[in-house]
Design a protein around this motif. Structure first.
Motif, PDB file in Angstrom:
ATOM      1  N   ASP A  37       0.956  -1.242   0.030  1.00 34.52           N
ATOM      2  CA  ASP A  37      -0.056  -0.097  -0.070  1.00 34.52           C
ATOM      3  C   ASP A  37       0.874   1.241   0.210  1.00 34.52           C
ATOM      4  O   ASP A  37       2.165   1.039   0.054  1.00 34.52           O
ATOM      5  CB  ASP A  37      -0.984  -0.178   1.232  1.00 34.52           C
ATOM      6  N   ILE A  38       0.526   2.371  -0.055  1.00 37.76           N
ATOM      7  CA  ILE A  38       0.799   3.542  -0.255  1.00 37.76           C
ATOM      8  C   ILE A  38       1.917   4.058   1.085  1.00 37.76           C
ATOM      9  O   ILE A  38       2.670   4.761   1.067  1.00 37.76           O
ATOM     10  CB  ILE A  38      -0.031   5.038  -0.538  1.00 37.76           C
ATOM     11  N   ASP A  39       1.490   3.131   2.232  1.00 36.55           N
ATOM     12  CA  ASP A  39       2.366   3.273   3.410  1.00 36.55           C
ATOM     13  C   ASP A  39       3.610   2.424   3.401  1.00 36.55           C
ATOM     14  O   ASP A  39       4.266   2.307   4.431  1.00 36.55           O
ATOM     15  CB  ASP A  39       1.564   3.180   4.503  1.00 36.55           C
ATOM     16  N   GLY A  40       3.713   1.576   2.430  1.00 31.98           N
ATOM     17  CA  GLY A  40       4.708   0.650   2.368  1.00 31.98           C
ATOM     18  C   GLY A  40       4.267  -0.819   3.074  1.00 31.98           C
ATOM     19  O   GLY A  40       5.188  -1.413   3.154  1.00 31.98           O
ATOM     20  N   LYS A  41       3.047  -1.124   3.590  1.00 29.88           N
ATOM     21  CA  LYS A  41       2.805  -2.384   4.062  1.00 29.88           C
ATOM     22  C   LYS A  41       2.869  -3.220   3.160  1.00 29.88           C
ATOM     23  O   LYS A  41       2.169  -3.039   2.106  1.00 29.88           O
ATOM     24  CB  LYS A  41       1.469  -1.876   4.683  1.00 29.88           C
ATOM     25  N   LYS A  42       3.258  -4.695   3.518  1.00 32.81           N
ATOM     26  CA  LYS A  42       3.207  -5.834   2.552  1.00 32.81           C
ATOM     27  C   LYS A  42       2.125  -6.572   2.780  1.00 32.81           C
ATOM     28  O   LYS A  42       1.767  -6.856   4.011  1.00 32.81           O
ATOM     29  CB  LYS A  42       4.678  -6.277   2.685  1.00 32.81           C
ATOM     30  N   TYR A  43       1.498  -7.244   1.742  1.00 33.16           N
ATOM     31  CA  TYR A  43       0.475  -8.102   1.679  1.00 33.16           C
ATOM     32  C   TYR A  43       0.735  -9.190   0.980  1.00 33.16           C
ATOM     33  O   TYR A  43       1.179  -8.948  -0.284  1.00 33.16           O
ATOM     34  CB  TYR A  43      -0.755  -7.405   1.134  1.00 33.16           C
ATOM     35  N   LEU A  44       0.475 -10.491   1.404  1.00 36.97           N
ATOM     36  CA  LEU A  44       0.470 -11.626   0.574  1.00 36.97           C
ATOM     37  C   LEU A  44      -0.752 -11.602  -0.115  1.00 36.97           C
ATOM     38  O   LEU A  44      -2.029 -11.603   0.331  1.00 36.97           O
ATOM     39  CB  LEU A  44       0.767 -12.979   1.426  1.00 36.97           C
ATOM     40  N   ASP A  45      -0.732 -11.735  -1.296  1.00 36.45           N
ATOM     41  CA  ASP A  45      -2.048 -11.496  -2.114  1.00 36.45           C
ATOM     42  C   ASP A  45      -2.478 -13.118  -2.989  1.00 36.45           C
ATOM     43  O   ASP A  45      -1.978 -13.545  -3.495  1.00 36.45           O
ATOM     44  CB  ASP A  45      -1.677 -10.830  -3.543  1.00 36.45           C
ATOM     45  N   PHE A  46      -3.810 -13.567  -2.140  1.00 39.98           N
ATOM     46  CA  PHE A  46      -4.284 -14.497  -2.784  1.00 39.98           C
ATOM     47  C   PHE A  46      -5.470 -14.312  -3.566  1.00 39.98           C
ATOM     48  O   PHE A  46      -6.704 -15.240  -3.539  1.00 39.98           O
ATOM     49  CB  PHE A  46      -4.585 -15.640  -1.403  1.00 39.98           C
ATOM     50  N   VAL A  47      -5.615 -13.227  -3.975  1.00 40.10           N
ATOM     51  CA  VAL A  47      -6.829 -12.832  -4.783  1.00 40.10           C
ATOM     52  C   VAL A  47      -6.518 -12.671  -6.196  1.00 40.10           C
ATOM     53  O   VAL A  47      -7.046 -12.756  -7.317  1.00 40.10           O
ATOM     54  CB  VAL A  47      -7.492 -11.429  -4.060  1.00 40.10           C
ATOM     55  N   SER A  48      -5.004 -11.972  -6.473  1.00 37.38           N
ATOM     56  CA  SER A  48      -4.442 -11.764  -7.767  1.00 37.38           C
ATOM     57  C   SER A  48      -5.454 -10.855  -8.828  1.00 37.38           C
ATOM     58  O   SER A  48      -5.588 -11.256  -9.990  1.00 37.38           O
ATOM     59  CB  SER A  48      -4.383 -12.843  -8.575  1.00 37.38           C
ATOM     60  N   GLY A  49      -6.219  -9.836  -8.264  1.00 35.63           N
ATOM     61  CA  GLY A  49      -6.722  -8.879  -9.252  1.00 35.63           C
ATOM     62  C   GLY A  49      -8.210  -9.691  -9.467  1.00 35.63           C
ATOM     63  O   GLY A  49      -8.661  -9.565 -10.534  1.00 35.63           O
ATOM     64  N   ILE A  50      -8.529 -10.671  -8.636  1.00 35.87           N
ATOM     65  CA  ILE A  50      -9.925 -11.468  -8.995  1.00 35.87           C
ATOM     66  C   ILE A  50      -9.288 -12.278 -10.277  1.00 35.87           C
ATOM     67  O   ILE A  50      -9.933 -12.178 -11.373  1.00 35.87           O
ATOM     68  CB  ILE A  50     -11.057 -10.710  -9.097  1.00 35.87           C
ATOM     69  N   ALA A  51      -8.418 -13.394  -9.825  1.00 39.22           N
ATOM     70  CA  ALA A  51      -8.026 -14.223 -10.817  1.00 39.22           C
ATOM     71  C   ALA A  51      -7.369 -13.765 -12.298  1.00 39.22           C
ATOM     72  O   ALA A  51      -7.408 -14.332 -13.566  1.00 39.22           O
ATOM     73  CB  ALA A  51      -9.086 -15.334 -11.380  1.00 39.22           C
ATOM     74  N   VAL A  52      -6.889 -12.636 -12.155  1.00 41.46           N
ATOM     75  CA  VAL A  52      -6.133 -11.915 -13.322  1.00 41.46           C
ATOM     76  C   VAL A  52      -4.635 -11.871 -13.620  1.00 41.46           C
ATOM     77  O   VAL A  52      -4.282 -12.418 -14.294  1.00 41.46           O
ATOM     78  CB  VAL A  52      -6.547 -10.422 -13.151  1.00 41.46           C
ATOM     79  N   PHE A  53      -3.984 -11.747 -12.213  1.00 45.05           N
ATOM     80  CA  PHE A  53      -2.537 -11.645 -12.373  1.00 45.05           C
ATOM     81  C   PHE A  53      -1.977 -12.919 -12.210  1.00 45.05           C
ATOM     82  O   PHE A  53      -1.250 -13.404 -11.220  1.00 45.05           O
ATOM     83  CB  PHE A  53      -1.871 -10.786 -11.417  1.00 45.05           C
ATOM     84  N   ALA A  54      -1.823 -13.818 -13.303  1.00 46.19           N
ATOM     85  CA  ALA A  54      -1.590 -15.302 -13.349  1.00 46.19           C
ATOM     86  C   ALA A  54       0.147 -15.427 -13.170  1.00 46.19           C
ATOM     87  O   ALA A  54       0.583 -16.261 -12.139  1.00 46.19           O
ATOM     88  CB  ALA A  54      -1.697 -15.942 -14.613  1.00 46.19           C
TER      89      ALA A  54
END
Length: 399
Positions: A37-54
């Motif tokens: 995010d814009i504050d630099g916090k890191k997130y593990l993404d299990f959504v991938s833009g709703i199945a977009v970012f393969a």
């Protein structure tokens, strides 16, 4: 939340039409399977833009291909040929086994085109414009009028009635419910090979085979929506390939562009040669050089980086870890899905869990009020799965 982030959120709520209840973060960049995010916090993404970012975020080869096309040609219109569209069409035909391609800007537009093709096929055959379509309850095909008309959730449709008409709804995996609706005016049967928004319900092989046989006997077109479940997510490039039941028309989008807004509907030769002709359908942006450069590179990277092989290696481990959660917590009542399209079914709303996960650096989404949906980038590792499970367990314990 920082003042900077709150300021952006307040501005968005003032300026943007409020058609989404957004999570209270402002995302800034991505790298691999992580978002920041814009504050630099890191997130593990299990959504991938709703199945977009393969391929996850910031794939250098993909980025470089888009940059190169930007410097050459962004757009020409479909009055002219362009090399990226020709190459993308050839590549998607190779992986799908279909015969004709029409590129769109989105999945919903692909559904619109598929519906038009089916109705034109019926019109050419009968000379009548009363063709009927059978769709499935609990399905989701998009928000435009045609796509909404075949979406099997009355709540989505009721404020916007009347729909396009001549649509009826059967139940996925209940062949008798389909038989009861079929008549001489039925021109198409449409379904998601794996229902996504409706709760992660895969079609069964027996159901698909029965519907395919029925369509062949009565010259009905079978339309399979592969917008979310396609592009390798189930361990095959398209989910129907798992069952060996080929559609007459299929739709694809989401990971087809891996972030560039693209879609397509594809037809076999029977449907393609006997439906839409010049003047029947069109798009200004669909199939432009930039979008098709994205499609071409995506299909190259699937093969080059053995993406589907990774899905088939890691998906059983994801299923195993999700099943362990189901056994551990009484309020998790089911786990269902295929490949990297999984759902955990709870006996209560899952919004508190998803919100808590977000606080703890894990991005998840729902599929209905009581289901957590897992549609991660197709490059995730077993270690990523373990990290996700650790965060999710801590959220379940705290709630």
């Amino acid at each position: 939340m920082s003042e900077k982030m709150q300021k952006y959120i307040d501005e968005a709520e003032k300026d943007l039409l409020h058609t989404y209840n957004r999570y209270q973060i402002v995302l800034d960049r991505g790298d691999g399977v992580y978002l920041y995010d814009i504050d630099g916090k890191k997130y593990l993404d299990f959504v991938s833009g709703i199945a977009v970012f393969a391929f996850g975020y910031n794939n250098k080869e993909y980025n470089d291909a888009l940059k190169a096309q930007i410097d050459k040609l962004l757009h020409t219109s479909n009055y002219y040929y362009n090399v990226p569209a020709i190459e993308a069409a050839r590549k998607i035909k190779e992986v799908s086994g279909m015969d004709r391609v029409f590129f769109t800007n989105s999945g919903a537009e692909a559904i619109e085109g598929a519906i038009k093709a089916a109705r034109k096929y019926y019109f050419n055959k009968t000379g009548k414009n009363d063709g009927q379509i059978i769709a499935m309850n609990h399905s989701f095909h998009g928000r435009t009028f045609g796509a909404l008309s075949v979406t099997g959730n009355p709540h989505y449709r009721e404020a916007f009635e009347p729909m396009i008409g001549n649509i009826s709804f059967a139940d996925l995996n209940d062949f008798d419910s389909v038989l009861k609706l079929v008549n001489d005016k039925t021109c198409a049967i449409i379904m998601e090979t794996v229902q996504g928004e409706g709760g992660i319900y895969p079609a069964t092989k027996e159901f698909l085979e029965s519907v395919r046989k029925l369509c062949d006997e009565k010259d009905i077109l079978l339309i399979l929506d592969e917008i979310q479940c396609g592009m390798g997510r189930t361990g095959f490039m398209y989910a129907w390939q798992r069952y060996g039941v080929k559609p007459d028309i299929m739709t694809t989008a989401k990971a087809l562009g891996c972030g560039v807004p693209v879609g397509a509907f594809l037809l076999n030769e029977k449907a393609g040669a006997n439906s839409l002709v010049a003047g029947d359908h069109g798009t200004t942006y669909g199939g432009n050089p930039f979008a098709c450069a994205a499609i071409g590179k995506v299909l190259d990277l699937f093969k080059q980086d053995n993406i589907i092989e990774n899905v088939n290696e890691v998906a059983p481990y994801l299923e195993k870890r999700l099943d362990e959660l189901k056994e551990q917590y009484d309020f998790i009542v089911d786990r269902r899905g295929v490949g990297f399209m999984q759902g955990l079914v709870f006996d209560r709303p899952v919004a508190p869990v998803i919100n808590k996960a977000l606080e703890n650096g894990l991005i998840l989404i729902n599929a209905g009020a009581e289901i957590i949906r897992f549609v991660p980038p197709l490059i995730i590792t077993k270690e990523n799965v373990d990290d996700m499970i650790d965060i999710l367990k801590s959220c379940l314990e705290s709630i």
